[in-house]
Design a protein around this motif. Sequence first.
Motif, mmCIF file in Angstrom:
data_model
loop_
_atom_site.group_PDB
_atom_site.id
_atom_site.type_symbol
_atom_site.label_atom_id
_atom_site.label_comp_id
_atom_site.label_asym_id
_atom_site.label_seq_id
_atom_site.Cartn_x
_atom_site.Cartn_y
_atom_site.Cartn_z
ATOM 1 N N VAL A 94 0.864 -1.180 0.000
ATOM 2 C CA VAL A 94 0.000 0.000 0.000
ATOM 3 C C VAL A 94 0.900 1.229 0.000
ATOM 4 O O VAL A 94 1.772 1.365 0.873
ATOM 5 N N SER A 95 0.715 2.103 -0.978
ATOM 6 C CA SER A 95 1.507 3.331 -1.074
ATOM 7 C C SER A 95 0.559 4.516 -1.245
ATOM 8 O O SER A 95 -0.184 4.584 -2.231
ATOM 9 N N LEU A 96 0.590 5.426 -0.289
ATOM 10 C CA LEU A 96 -0.290 6.593 -0.319
ATOM 11 C C LEU A 96 0.502 7.860 0.000
ATOM 12 O O LEU A 96 1.408 7.841 0.839
ATOM 13 N N LEU A 97 0.144 8.950 -0.655
ATOM 14 C CA LEU A 97 0.780 10.242 -0.422
ATOM 15 C C LEU A 97 -0.291 11.315 -0.342
ATOM 16 O O LEU A 97 -1.039 11.531 -1.301
ATOM 17 N N ALA A 98 -0.379 11.973 0.804
ATOM 18 C CA ALA A 98 -1.309 13.094 0.987
ATOM 19 C C ALA A 98 -0.519 14.395 0.954
ATOM 20 O O ALA A 98 0.600 14.467 1.466
ATOM 21 N N LYS A 99 -1.109 15.424 0.359
ATOM 22 C CA LYS A 99 -0.430 16.708 0.232
ATOM 23 C C LYS A 99 -1.327 17.856 0.665
ATOM 24 O O LYS A 99 -2.538 17.838 0.441
ATOM 25 N N ASP A 100 -0.696 18.838 1.302
ATOM 26 C CA ASP A 100 -1.348 20.110 1.631
ATOM 27 C C ASP A 100 -2.687 19.909 2.338
ATOM 28 O O ASP A 100 -3.715 20.477 1.942
ATOM 29 N N VAL A 101 -2.663 19.090 3.386
ATOM 30 C CA VAL A 101 -3.879 18.794 4.140
ATOM 31 C C VAL A 101 -4.058 19.842 5.239
ATOM 32 O O VAL A 101 -3.170 20.034 6.083
ATOM 33 N N ARG A 102 -5.179 20.511 5.248
ATOM 34 C CA ARG A 102 -5.467 21.532 6.254
ATOM 35 C C ARG A 102 -6.531 20.996 7.207
ATOM 36 O O ARG A 102 -7.668 20.731 6.808
ATOM 37 N N LEU A 103 -6.137 20.804 8.473
ATOM 38 C CA LEU A 103 -7.038 20.291 9.501
ATOM 39 C C LEU A 103 -7.579 21.444 10.329
ATOM 40 O O LEU A 103 -6.819 22.306 10.774
ATOM 41 N N VAL A 104 -8.873 21.450 10.536
ATOM 42 C CA VAL A 104 -9.510 22.503 11.320
ATOM 43 C C VAL A 104 -10.175 21.863 12.537
ATOM 44 O O VAL A 104 -11.025 20.979 12.381
ATOM 45 N N PRO A 105 -9.801 22.265 13.758
ATOM 46 C CA PRO A 105 -10.418 21.689 14.964
ATOM 47 C C PRO A 105 -11.922 21.883 14.951
ATOM 48 O O PRO A 105 -12.427 22.964 14.628
ATOM 49 N N LYS A 106 -12.654 20.829 15.302
ATOM 50 C CA LYS A 106 -14.113 20.920 15.337
ATOM 51 C C LYS A 106 -14.582 21.790 16.499
ATOM 52 O O LYS A 106 -15.530 22.544 16.389
ATOM 53 N N MET A 107 -13.924 21.624 17.649
ATOM 54 C CA MET A 107 -14.294 22.387 18.842
ATOM 55 C C MET A 107 -13.046 23.074 19.387
ATOM 56 O O MET A 107 -12.305 22.495 20.181
ATOM 57 N N PRO A 108 -12.787 24.291 18.947
ATOM 58 C CA PRO A 108 -11.595 24.993 19.411
ATOM 59 C C PRO A 108 -11.562 25.107 20.930
ATOM 60 O O PRO A 108 -12.562 25.447 21.566
ATOM 61 N N ALA A 109 -10.402 24.786 21.496
ATOM 62 C CA ALA A 109 -10.249 24.860 22.953
ATOM 63 C C ALA A 109 -10.203 26.319 23.384
ATOM 64 O O ALA A 109 -9.544 27.141 22.763
ATOM 65 N N ARG A 110 -10.905 26.627 24.468
ATOM 66 C CA ARG A 110 -10.912 27.994 24.997
ATOM 67 C C ARG A 110 -9.843 28.085 26.081
ATOM 68 O O ARG A 110 -10.032 27.637 27.207
#
Length: 249
Positions: A94-110
């Motif tokens: 299995v060979s996979l390459l992900a690029k430029d992935v932007r993760l956004v927190p669902k519940m930002p910590a206060r």
Amino acid sequence: ADGRDMGAVKVNASLKGGVLSVPVAQAGTFFAGTAKADASDGKTVKASVNVKLNAFPLALLERAVESGTISGKAALTASGATRAEMAGSLNGKVSLLAKDVRLVPKMPARIPKNLKPLLGSFDRPTLISCAVVNVPFENGVMTTDKRIGFESDMLDFQLNGTADYSRRLVDLNALVSPKKGGVVTALLSGMSIKGEMDNPTVRLDSENGLQRALSYGLAFLQGGRNAAQQVLQSQRRELKDVCKTALRR
């Protein structure tokens, strides 16, 4: 899909004499694959899967992923009369390459503003510039020797060890090199994942991680952000070109 048209989706499949065949599975230009499962003798199943991804938009898969693409391919075969036998005969790659992935927190910590630099930036979007999975399967055992890792604006990560699907056991060690400051990232200096797949034991490198976290926290309290950043640079574990290393292997 990220504002783009997926195009036509096409699947051809047939079931005849105990043989399931999928000679065509395609979704636009993003996905193509074939599969076959032969149980015609009534005792064993022989299966094969070939899949190819071409810049598939990751935003389709999870709401926390704002953008990014994944490419690669998987070619796997297995045979057996039981699930355990199938797992024990798993072979391929299995060979996979992900690029430029932007993760956004669902519940930002206060977090109070005066503590945010000390704890880190886990409430902000994270950019993973690359993530690689490039692993072989041999007789049900997946081996990763610098073959899994990612590079992000927060930390670099590499996973080494084995996963035995026939015995349902894992023995993996993670190496982490933080790029951004924070007690949390310092604690993640290393960890191990061992035991049964369904209920593995995850352990942090607590002694080194705690020492790194204390050093960072004290430097921040005494000298501010710049002093803490200098401590972080001196502590940084050398993990260079994680993605290139995984791809070369």
